[in-house]
Design a protein around this motif. Structure first.
Motif, short mmCIF file in Angstrom:
data_model
loop_
_atom_site.label_atom_id
_atom_site.label_comp_id
_atom_site.label_asym_id
_atom_site.label_seq_id
_atom_site.Cartn_x
_atom_site.Cartn_y
_atom_site.Cartn_z
N UNK A 1 0.81 -1.22 0.00
CA UNK A 1 0.00 0.00 0.00
C UNK A 1 0.84 1.27 0.00
N UNK A 2 2.17 1.12 0.15
CA UNK A 2 3.05 2.29 0.10
C UNK A 2 4.43 1.87 -0.39
N UNK A 3 5.16 2.81 -0.99
CA UNK A 3 6.48 2.51 -1.53
C UNK A 3 7.45 3.65 -1.26
N UNK A 4 8.72 3.29 -1.24
CA UNK A 4 9.81 4.26 -1.32
C UNK A 4 10.30 4.21 -2.76
N UNK A 5 10.15 5.31 -3.50
CA UNK A 5 10.42 5.30 -4.93
C UNK A 5 11.72 6.00 -5.26
N UNK A 6 12.49 5.39 -6.14
CA UNK A 6 13.72 6.00 -6.62
C UNK A 6 13.42 7.04 -7.68
N UNK A 7 14.28 8.04 -7.77
CA UNK A 7 14.12 9.08 -8.78
C UNK A 7 15.46 9.37 -9.43
N UNK A 8 15.46 9.55 -10.74
CA UNK A 8 16.65 9.89 -11.50
C UNK A 8 16.22 10.71 -12.71
N UNK A 9 17.13 10.94 -13.61
CA UNK A 9 16.81 11.71 -14.81
C UNK A 9 17.78 12.87 -14.99
N UNK A 10 17.90 13.35 -16.22
CA UNK A 10 18.85 14.42 -16.52
C UNK A 10 18.46 15.74 -15.86
N UNK A 11 17.24 15.81 -15.30
CA UNK A 11 16.81 17.04 -14.64
C UNK A 11 17.37 17.15 -13.22
N UNK A 12 17.97 16.08 -12.71
CA UNK A 12 18.51 16.09 -11.34
C UNK A 12 19.82 16.88 -11.28
N UNK A 13 19.92 17.78 -10.33
CA UNK A 13 21.16 18.51 -10.09
C UNK A 13 21.39 18.62 -8.58
N UNK A 14 22.59 19.02 -8.20
CA UNK A 14 22.86 19.22 -6.78
C UNK A 14 23.77 20.43 -6.61
#
Length: 326
Positions: free
Chosen positions: A74-87
Motif C-alpha cells: 500500500x506504500x512505496x519508497x520510490x527512486x528518482x533519477x533523470x537528466x533534470x537532477x542537479x545538486x
C-alpha cells in the motif's frame, strides 16, 4: 500471509520497473520476500513521457511482488533519477536557542532549513537536504551536534533538486495505481548504500551507475554525498547502436550485447563468429565478435568521457583516492 515491518522499494527505470518487498528485522537486517519486474514503456532517458503506460508498468511490477511475497503493498519508497537532477552545496547558520547553550534536534532542523534558502527557480523542487558536516563555534567535522554545547551552529549540506514537473509526473504515475509514496529517494544514494564500502564513502569515491537510458554520477567523501549528476545516455544507446550497425532487431541486439558484448575490440578475435538474424527476414549471417566490440566501444568511451567531464566539473576530481566504482 501476515507479515510485520514490511517496506517496498520501487525503481522506475528507462527499460525496467522493479518492485522489491522486504521485511525489516532490525537496524541492519532485512529479508527480501518478494520481487516483481515489468518492462518500462512510458520512460525516456529517466523521464516519464507517458503517465498511463508508466502507471501500468508500475502496477504490473507491484502485483508480481505482491504475489511472491504474499503481502499487499500500500506504500512505496520510490527512486528518482533523470537528466533534470542537479545538486549544489550550501551552508546554513543559526544561533543556538537553548538558554543552556545545549544544541537540540530543533536547532539542527533550523540549521537545515536555513541551508534550504537558495535561489531556486519556480520550476525546481528540493528532493533531499543531505548534511555533509556540522560546525559548532568554529569547530568543524561534527557529524551529530545534538547534545553538544555551543552558541553558533552551522551546517554544510548538499541540496539535491529536480524539475517540479518531472517529480509531479512520477508521483502521479505511482498514485494512479492506488499506492502511497512514502518518500522519493535519489537513485544514486540507494545505489551507494548497496555497493560502496564505508571506507570508500569516507575516503572519497565516484559511483557510476549505467542504466538503460541514463548514467548516474555521484561523488562521496567523508561519508556523505558531495556531488551528483545524471547523463542522458545509457545501455539502451549501446543496444540501438548494435541494432543499426548489425542491421538486426532491437531484441536480438540486446541479447547480443548481454551475451557477446565486449567494450574493447582488441580483446576479441577477428575469426570468432556468431549467427545473427537480419531485420525483416529469417535469414542469418555471420558476424565476428570483434565487429560487435568495435560498435560497443565508441559508445562506452563516450559515456565514460561524459563521466570524466562531470567529475572535473564538480571540482572534486583531485579528492577521490577511493577511485571509481562502476
Amino acid at each position: 500471509m501476515a507479515r510485520k515491518n514490511i517496506v517496498t522499494g520501487l525503481d522506475i527505470g528507462t527499460s525496467t520497473v522493479v518492485a522489491i518487498v522486504a521485511q525489516v528485522n532490525g537496524p541492519d537486517s532485512i529479508d527480501i520476500v518478494g520481487i516483481g519486474e515489468s518492462e518500462s514503456l512510458g520512460m525516456r532517458k529517466g523521464v516519464i513521457v507517458d503517465i498511463e503506460r508508466t502507471a501500468k508498468a508500475i502496477e504490473t511490477a507491484i502485483e508480481k511482488a505482491e504475489g511472491m511475497s504474499g503481502c499487499a503493498v500500500d506504500s512505496v519508497f520510490a527512486g528518482i533519477t533523470g537528466s533534470h537532477i542537479t545538486s549544489t552545496n550550501n551552508r546554513g547558520v543559526v544561533a543556538v536557542s537553548n538558554e543552556t547553550s545545549e544544541i537540540t534536534l530543533e536547532d539542527v532542523q533550523r540549521a537545515l532549513q536555513a541551508a534550504k534558502v537558495i535561489a531556486l527557480p519556480h520550476d525546481r523542487k528540493i528532493i533531499h537536504i543531505l548534511p555533509r558536516q556540522y560546525i559548532v563555534d568554529g569547530y568543524d567535522g561534527i557529524l551529530d551536534p545534538v547534545g553538544m554545547y555551543g552558541t553558533r551552529l552551522e551546517v554544510e549540506a548538499n541540496i539535491v533538486t529536480g524539475a517540479r514537473s518531472s517529480i509531479q509526473n512520477l508521483l502521479k504515475s505511482i498514485e494512479k495505481t492506488g499506492v502511497k509514496v512514502e518518500a522519493l529517494v535519489l537513485n544514486a544514494l540507494a545505489s551507494a548504500d548497496a555497493v560502496l564500502l564505508p571506507s570508500e564513502r569516507e575516503l572519497g569515491a565516484v559511483l557510476v551507475d549505467i542504466g538503460g537510458g541514463t548514467t548516474e554520477v555521484a561523488i562521496f567523501r567523508e561519508g556523505s554525498l558531495w556531488f551528483t549528476a545524471v547523463i542522458p545516455i545509457g545501455g539502451d544507446h549501446i543496444t540501438s547502436d548494435l541494432a543499426v550497425g548489425l542491421r538486426t532487431p532491437i531484441a536480438q541486439a540486446e541479447k547480443i550485447k548481454k551475451e557477446e558484448g565486449c567494450v574493447l575490440s582488441e580483446l576479441m578475435p577477428a575469426d570468432n563468429y556468431i549467427e545473427i538474424t537480419d531485420v525483416g527476414s529469417q535469414d542469418t549471417r555471420r558476424v565476428s565478435r570483434q565487429v560487435i566490440a568495435s560498435i560497443i566501444e565508441p559508445r562506452v568511451s563516450e559515456i565514460l568521457g561524459f563521466v570524466e567531464e562531470k567529475v572535473k566539473m564538480s571540482g572534486y576530481d583531485e579528492m577521490i583516492p577511493g577511485g571509481i566504482v562502476i
